[in-house]
Each structure stands twice: as C-alpha cells, then as structure tokens.
Design a protein around this motif. Structure first.
Motif, PDB file in Angstrom:
ATOM      1  N   TYR A 585       0.793  -1.225   0.000  1.00 22.30           N
ATOM      2  CA  TYR A 585       0.000   0.000   0.000  1.00 22.30           C
ATOM      3  C   TYR A 585       0.825   1.274   0.000  1.00 22.30           C
ATOM      4  CZ  TYR A 585      -2.966  -3.766   1.641  1.00 22.30           C
ATOM      5  OH  TYR A 585      -3.600  -4.973   1.765  1.00 22.30           O
ATOM      6  N   SER A 632      -3.352   3.471  -3.256  1.00 20.15           N
ATOM      7  CA  SER A 632      -4.611   4.227  -3.394  1.00 20.15           C
ATOM      8  C   SER A 632      -4.690   5.262  -2.288  1.00 20.15           C
ATOM      9  CB  SER A 632      -5.825   3.294  -3.378  1.00 20.15           C
ATOM     10  OG  SER A 632      -5.844   2.504  -2.190  1.00 20.15           O
ATOM     11  N   THR A 633      -5.173   4.859  -1.086  1.00 20.68           N
ATOM     12  CA  THR A 633      -5.291   5.790   0.029  1.00 20.68           C
ATOM     13  C   THR A 633      -3.930   6.300   0.477  1.00 20.68           C
ATOM     14  OG1 THR A 633      -7.257   4.610   0.792  1.00 20.68           O
ATOM     15  CG2 THR A 633      -6.193   6.085   2.360  1.00 20.68           C
ATOM     16  N   TYR A 635      -1.979   7.118   3.312  1.00 20.83           N
ATOM     17  CA  TYR A 635      -1.933   6.945   4.760  1.00 20.83           C
ATOM     18  C   TYR A 635      -0.866   7.848   5.378  1.00 20.83           C
ATOM     19  CZ  TYR A 635      -4.549   2.662   3.824  1.00 20.83           C
ATOM     20  OH  TYR A 635      -5.485   1.764   3.433  1.00 20.83           O
ATOM     21  N   SER A 664       0.939  12.779   5.433  1.00 16.15           N
ATOM     22  CA  SER A 664      -0.074  11.953   4.780  1.00 16.15           C
ATOM     23  C   SER A 664      -0.253  12.392   3.337  1.00 16.15           C
ATOM     24  CB  SER A 664      -1.403  12.051   5.529  1.00 16.15           C
ATOM     25  OG  SER A 664      -1.825  13.397   5.609  1.00 16.15           O
ATOM     26  N   GLN A 741      -4.030   9.814   9.341  1.00 17.77           N
ATOM     27  CA  GLN A 741      -4.940   8.760   8.924  1.00 17.77           C
ATOM     28  C   GLN A 741      -5.141   7.768  10.059  1.00 17.77           C
ATOM     29  OE1 GLN A 741      -6.240   9.018   5.495  1.00 17.77           O
ATOM     30  NE2 GLN A 741      -5.472  10.971   6.215  1.00 17.77           N
ATOM     31  N   GLY A 760      -9.507   8.549   5.510  1.00 20.40           N
ATOM     32  CA  GLY A 760      -9.869   9.001   4.172  1.00 20.40           C
ATOM     33  C   GLY A 760     -11.290   8.695   3.796  1.00 20.40           C
ATOM     34  N   GLY A 762     -12.694   5.938   3.839  1.00 19.21           N
ATOM     35  CA  GLY A 762     -12.669   4.746   3.006  1.00 19.21           C
ATOM     36  C   GLY A 762     -13.777   3.786   3.355  1.00 19.21           C
ATOM     37  N   ASP A 803     -10.314  -1.563   5.674  1.00 21.58           N
ATOM     38  CA  ASP A 803     -10.839  -0.827   4.524  1.00 21.58           C
ATOM     39  C   ASP A 803     -10.527  -1.546   3.210  1.00 21.58           C
ATOM     40  OD1 ASP A 803      -8.149  -0.457   4.226  1.00 21.58           O
ATOM     41  OD2 ASP A 803      -8.209   1.734   4.159  1.00 21.58           O
ATOM     42  N   GLN A 805      -7.569  -2.695   2.538  1.00 24.49           N
ATOM     43  CA  GLN A 805      -6.128  -2.677   2.381  1.00 24.49           C
ATOM     44  C   GLN A 805      -5.456  -2.904   3.734  1.00 24.49           C
ATOM     45  OE1 GLN A 805      -4.494   0.145  -0.753  1.00 24.49           O
ATOM     46  NE2 GLN A 805      -6.250   1.319  -0.024  1.00 24.49           N
TER      47      GLN A 805
END
Length: 815
Positions: A585, A632-633, A635, A664, A741, A760, A762, A803, A805
């Motif tokens: 991630y 993606s997110t 963190y 972040s 996050q 986020g 999510g 989430d 991930q």
C-alpha cells in the motif's frame, strides 16, 4: 493505592528564563551521546569551562533534556564516591505519575557538573486516569502468573515476613502502584515500546516459585511487562564451581553448639536449612557441637550449607575490600541463605535452581542436571543480582536483562579470581553441570551456545527467557574477558581487532563504576559502551590505555567503533538491517540529495542503493527531497532519515537523525540540514526509513513501509569519534500536509450508537469487536457509519476495521 505525587511535591522542570549568552556557553560545552530513541544518554561538559554548577542542576536538566511542563524530576538520592564525585539522582514523573525505568543523574566534582547521564521518556498526551482500579488489575496480573499458591495465602509465611521485617503490617499481598511504563510485550509495532499507564504489582508465587513485577495496562488489562525479581539460574543455567574444599568460615556460638551465623560483616551473614521444603519461616539452623564441620559430607548434601555460608562471606569481603561496598546495598544489609530448598517437597527430586528472591539467597540440591547449587560463583552471581537491584536496577528483559545477567557473571568470575584463583575463572558452572562441560564460557561464548558478537552467531531474537537474557549476556561476558586478558581476531561481522588486556582487577573497577554510577534500568548494549568509556575516563583519564582498551574491547564484540578512528570504516554488513515487511500500500518513490536522484516503485521493503552516492562538505547546508508512493489511500507515514556522521556503524549518535516527522501526502517533501563540522571525513551511510508506525527506529523490521540506503562521502571533517552537537538534526513536528490517517470513533464512551470514520472516509470491508479477554462479540456490523453497541455489556472493547487494504484498531468504552 495510587501513588500520584502532587506537583508541589516535585522538582518542577519547565521553561526557565536564562540569558542567551549562558545558553550559548552551555551549548558549546555540551557533548551529547544519544540513545537509540533520540534522547540524550550522556551529556559531557568540559571541566575547564563548566556549563553548570550543582546548584544549577534544575537548569541543566531542563535545557539539556529539553523537558516540557508535564515532565517532573524528583530527586531520589545523592551519593559520593571515592573519587570525589557527587552523584545526584532523579526519577522522572509525568503529570505526577512515576515513569518506570526513567532516571537521570548529575555527576559533579568540586561543585561543577562534569556530566549527566540516564534515560528519559518523551511522553505526549497520555491519559493519566486509570480505567480500572487496582483490585481489578490485580486479577489480570494473577491470571497471567497462574500460580496454584501465593506467599500471602500461607499464614506461616505471612507471620514470618512480619517477624523478618519487624513490621506488623508487612504482607506479601501485592499493593498496586500506578506508573507509566513501556509496553514490552505487545508485538504490534504501533504499541510495542509505547509508554503506557499501568498498575504495578510485586507478585510472589509459592507454587510454582516465581517473583516478578507485573505491569497491567490500566485501561485494557493487558500485561505490558514482566520484570523478574527471581532470576532463575536454570532458565539456561547460572551455576558455579564445585565445592571449595576446607575453608575458614565465621560462625556463632550459643547454648547447644555452633550456628552458621556471623555478625562482623555488615548486619550479619546467616545460613539456614529448609529441610527439602519450600518455607523460609520453618527453616532451622545448622548446628555443630564443636565448630569442626567435618561430618557434613553425607548423602543429604549437608556440606552444601558450608559452601553457601563461606561463599556469602567471601562475596561480602570482595565487595568491601575491592570496591569499598558494604554488602549488596552498600548499607551493610544482612545476607541470608537458605539451602535444601525444594519447591515441590516429597516428589523425590531436588530443586535444580538457585536464585536471589529480592530479599534472600535460595539454593536447591539439584537432581538430573546439577549438583547442589551452592558454590562460590553461584553465590557471587546471585548476590550480584542484589547489587544490581541497588544500583542500575536493570530491567530483566531483552538487552537490559542480558546486561543484568552479564554483570552477575562478571562478579562470579571476579570473586572467584579474588578468593580462589586456582579455579577456572572464565568458565561458569563447569563443576556442577552434569550434562555439559560448562553452562557458559566467558572466553569462548560460542562453545556453550552464546554469542560473542553483538547480533552475531547464537544471538537470540525471540521472546523466550525474557528476551534471551541468559543467552545474549555472552556479549558482555566476552567484552569483560577481552578487556581483562586481551585478544586478537576477527568477529562475526568481519571486524578485525587486537586488544591489549588491562587485567581483571582494573576491568572489574571499570565494570563496577559503569553499573553503579551510569547505567539505568533501561540501558542497552550501546549505552553500556558509552558509559563504560566514561567510567574508564573517570578512573584513568581521557586517552589512557584503559580507555583505549575498553573502546577496542567493545569493537571486538561488535558494539561501536575502535579507538582513535584508525580502523577502516565499517563495511555494509556492519550496519543493522532495516526492512518493511509489507509494501502493498505504500513505499518510498523518491530520494534526492545532490547527485543521488532516484525515483522508484516498491523494492520489497528494502533497497540497497549504496552504489549510488553524493559528496558533501562538513559544515555545509544541504536539502534532501523525498516522497511516498501509495497504491490508493494516502496513509500517514513517519519519515526518519539518518546519516552515520562518525562512521561507527550505527545511527544512534547525537545529530545523526537529520529528519523525523510525519506526512499523509504523496507530494515531494523537502527538509534542510547542516553537516556538522565534527563529521568524520570519508564514505558513510545515508538511511531513509518510511513507516506507518511512529516508533520505528533505524534498525529492525516493521510492518508497512520501506527502507533505502545510500552512500555519502564527507570532506573537511574533523574526524571526531563522537558528534558534538546539541540539536538532533531536522526534527520536524509535521512534514507536508494532510490529516493524520487514523480510525475515529465517537462518542467514546458510548451508550447506544458508536460513529465510525475510516481513514480518508474509506469503505468498511470487515468489522470485528472483541472484549478484554479476546472473545469476539458476534453480530457486529457498521451501517451508515454507525455501530450499534446498545446490547453490549458495560466495559472496554477493541474495534477492528479493514478498509480492504489495512486493518485499523481502536478501543472504545461502553457505558
């Protein structure tokens, strides 16, 4: 009871007004040596230009430790040694609650502070009101110990304690004390090592035998630390030489004969017979009619009592005559020994152990593995634990526990050399071990399964034996052996060394000053190196052959650099490993400094870029750019960047952390730093660490993130062994932008509905709720950002949400 000291009762150490000129003088005078967590382990001042007088100790602690208003230091005691040093010792408190294993000492001579040393904790925002009372926490502690009987359950033992302590209120029943302590047992990188509000209990179990400080998280009931008071020899075996033949031993006379008691050493030395039982209270005297104790070599091993009694006297004499120490506590404490102890009476098997229980010596008769464990270096080793508890009080786990065991072995060897030099000084337990040639070898630790090099062959990295305290002590043992007799060779990490020994007497004096003056309860091997060099400097002077030998002996066992900087810079293999175990991630996607300019995707958690390098000049200002890549997110990531300025193979020295902060954002981040003028010229290592856990250091593995290494060549440096600066680099509070996050839950405590917000915003893919026993609560789900908790019983729960991930955890309270 809650021991929370009022602010008025403490020495408050907050911001103090003082002149800018004085601050500059203090900064110029200070030479800081940093611990791995970035706090000062040793601050040294030039005697010719003292920065502080002893009366300015408050100011010294505030300025040099950068203490905040919530931090208080309570003066615990003042000691004066034979060299004329005054040592003022302080314990750390946070908002009036004691911080376990956090203490600092000012070392002054003729009224001027020459150095200060110790360990402090950086604590921010910690809740100091317990969620459970001491009685509830004790239930968790006793469930963890799991004994079938405790000392306070035995009315005879309780009565015996009251008599022994001459206190009608004395009891073995644990009384809870509220403290702050590092969470040492939770394997979660986000919680391991984190300062935690906890209840502390002294739990003495009778069956099976154990005694330890048990620390219980005051919010969750989790056991965060077990610090053993009884150091079990049989864990990996700490035994000593065979019986020492006919010796002169002081006894006492009374009606009916002579007893194994004597009153001229401190408050006395006494030896008792447990009669193959487990009670101290019902133990009796050994009695001889004519004081000619020659008839005790029998099948009952009664002559073992003579070894224990003579051995205790020999140990007392060593400490008194060699180190001017009056018994283990330096106040003449009585030394009581109990032989023929058996924790399971009537089973036909002798007890294969010996230990110091925090108050008395206890010896078993052995069975399958050992002969009776009452020989000289067992006495010296176990009483050495008592000395440690009265001085450094090294926590009995991991590296501090290995030091604790190692110092006891040192005293076993030193006492044996002092009193019985014809014995095998450097072998531990060679005569009473029925299975192996010896339990430990200080001259060749590998021969008995111990490491002779820090994190080398046989180094134990697991959780058993309190983190390998009986195994990893081999490094300290071998350091002491090399320091005493000298050695030439190549260690496990490829470093060639040649050390000229200084003799066991001088080595023991340095070891004792290190343990009694400088080490603190949480000290590790790096701290032991720093403090032993300082101890040798105190005793023999800067630049002396003894200081050189101490430094080179540490280099020989893989801790730090050799003396004088004449050794070639460490090779790549010298540096500790650092690696993220999951890069699904997030990862490092940019590092740019000078001619280093690398963009990348994930590199399996570690990238060795030491073939890439750049050149910098000592004293020059530099800018480093770096950024994170995300699947993606975005963190929150914690960045730590290090440069090994003094080229000693680690990143723990002052000023070697050039960046420390969080972000972040996926955007490029810039940070400025200045290369110290004291940096060593030549090629060295740049390490960039990005992790989702703030506690991640320069060494070891961690869960999510990545580490990258590069090379830097420094020119124009002054080539000092240590980096003398007062600020540890570019320590930023926040790098970049964006919200942290984390999993948000509110209201907390909750009665009906708990609102849940994922990082986020999510998705919620999976939900789990467990109680404090780890039992999963069925039928829980999040709908519309809310969790229905109305059917839950009142108490504390752990919420786990994924989430898709990452998995996030948060505690909540149901009212």
């Amino acid at each position: 009871m809650i021991k929370k000291y009022p602010v008025a009762a403490l020495l408050l150490l907050g911001a103090l007004p003082y002149s800018a000129a004085y601050a500059q003088q203090a900064a110029r005078a200070a030479q800081k040596f940093m611990a791995e967590d970035g706090t000062p382990a040793l601050v040294r001042f030039r005697p010719e230009t003292p920065a502080y007088t002893l009366s300015q100790g408050r100011q010294a602690l505030v300025e040099q430790l950068q203490l905040k208003a919530e931090d208080q230091m309570l003066h615990s005691r003042t000691e004066t040694d034979g060299m004329g040093f005054v040592h003022e010792k302080y314990n750390q408190y946070y908002k009036g609650i004691k911080v376990e294993h956090a203490a600092y000492t000012l070392h002054a001579k003729q009224g001027n502070v020459e150095s200060m040393s110790g360990q402090i904790e950086r604590i921010e925002g910690l809740k100091t009101s317990p969620a459970m009372d001491a009685a509830t926490a004790l239930r968790y502690a006793l469930a963890f110990v799991g004994a079938t009987q405790y000392m306070w359950d035995d009315a005879v033992e309780e009565a015996g304690l009251k008599q022994m302590e001459n206190d009608p209120t004395a009891t073995y029943r644990p009384q809870g004390e509220l403290v702050i302590v590092r969470n040492d047992r939770n394997p979660n990188p986000g919680l391991h090592g984190k300062p935690t509000l906890a209840w502390k209990f002294n739990v003495y179990a009778k069956a099976p035998i154990s005694r330890a400080y048990i620390y219980v998280d005051a919010e969750t009931g989790e056991i965060v630390l077990q610090d053993a008071i009884i150091k079990h020899v049989a864990a990996t075996g700490t035994v000593a030489t065979k019986y020492s033949g006919t010796q002169s031993s002081a006894t006492s006379t009374t009606t009916g004969g002579y007893y194994l008691r004597e009153a001229t050493r401190g408050l006395g030395i006494e030896t008792y017979n447990c009669k193959k039982g487990s009670s101290y209270t019902t133990a009796v005297d050994f009695v001889d009619a004519d004081n000619n104790w020659t008839e005790y070599a029998n099948t009952n091993f009664d002559n073992a009592a003579l070894d224990a009694h003579w051995g205790a006297q020999a140990v007392y004499d060593y400490w008194k005559n060699v180190h001017a120490r009056n018994s283990y506590n330096n106040a003449g404490a009585k030394i009581r020994s109990y032989v023929h102890f058996d924790d399971t009476p009537g089973d036909g098997k002798g007890y294969e152990n010996a230990y110091w229980n925090g108050s008395v010596m206890t010896y078993g008769d052995g069975y399958t593995r050992f002969d009776p464990l009452t020989s000289l270096d067992v006495c010296a080793h176990e009483i050495g634990h008592a000395v440690c508890s009265s001085t450094a009080n090294l926590t009995y786990s991991n590296e501090s526990g290995a030091l604790n065991e190692g110092f006891s072995d040192i005293w076993g060897a030193a006492v044996e050399y002092y009193k019985a030099p014809n014995k095998a000084t450097w072998l531990i337990g060679e005569d009473i071990d029925k299975v192996r040639p010896a339990l430990r070898s200080m001259s060749d630790p590998n021969a008995e399964g111990q490491p002779d090099t820090y994190k080398g062959t046989n180094w134990y990295a697991g959780t058993g034996d309190n983190g390998g305290v009986h195994t990893n002590s081999g490094v300290l043992n071998h350091w002491f052996y090399i320091l005493s007799v000298g050695k030439t060779g190549t260690n496990d990490i490829g470093s060639s060394f040649s050390v000229t020994g200084i003799g066991i007497d001088a080595a023991a004096k340095i070891a004792y000053r290190t343990e009694s003056v400088y080490l603190t309860s949480s000290s590790n091997y790096a701290a032991a190196r720093t403090y032993s060099i300082q101890a040798a400097t105190d005793l023999y002077g800067a630049g002396s052959t003894q200081v050189t030998a101490v430094t080179n002996a540490w280099y020989a066992v893989g801790v730090g650099a050799a003396a004088g900087g004449t050794t070639p810079p460490p090779t790549t293999s010298t540096y500790c490993t650092s690696k993220g175990t999951n890069v699904s991630y997030e990862w490092i996607d940019l590092v740019s400094l000078g001619s280093i300019n690398r963009t990348s995707s994930k590199d399996a958690g570690y990238y060795n870029g030491t073939a890439l390098g750049t050149s910098v000049t000592a004293g020059s200002a530099q800018t480093i750019n770096f950024s994170a890549g995300f699947a993606s997110t975005a963190y929150t990531e914690y960045w730590k960047i290090f440069i090994d300025y003094n080229q000693d193979g680690d990143f723990i020295d002052s000023g070697e952390t050039i960046v420390s902060g969080s972000s972040s954002s996926a955007a490029t981040i810039s940070a400025n730093f200045t290369v110290p003028t004291t940096a060593k010229s030549g090629k060295t290592r740049l390490r960039v660490v990005m992790s989702d856990v703030s506690a991640t250091s320069s060494c070891g593995s961690y869960s999510y993130g990545e580490t990258e290494d590069y090379s830097i060549t420094i020119s124009g440096g002054t080539a000092l062994q240590e980096v003398a600066v007062t600020k540890s680099g570019n320590e930023l509070d926040l790098i970049g932008s964006g919200r942290a996050q984390v999993l948000d839950v509110y209201p907390n405590p909750a009665t009906d509905m708990l609102r849940v917000t994922t990082p986020g915003n999510g998705p919620v893919v999976a939900v789990s709720v467990t109680d404090l026993q780890g039992i999963k609560v069925l039928g829980t789900q999040v709908k519309g950002g809310q969790l229905n908790v109305s059917t839950l019983a009142k108490g504390i729960y752990m919420l786990e949400i994924s989430d898709g991930q990452k998995v996030f955890h948060q505690r909540f309270v149901k009212d």
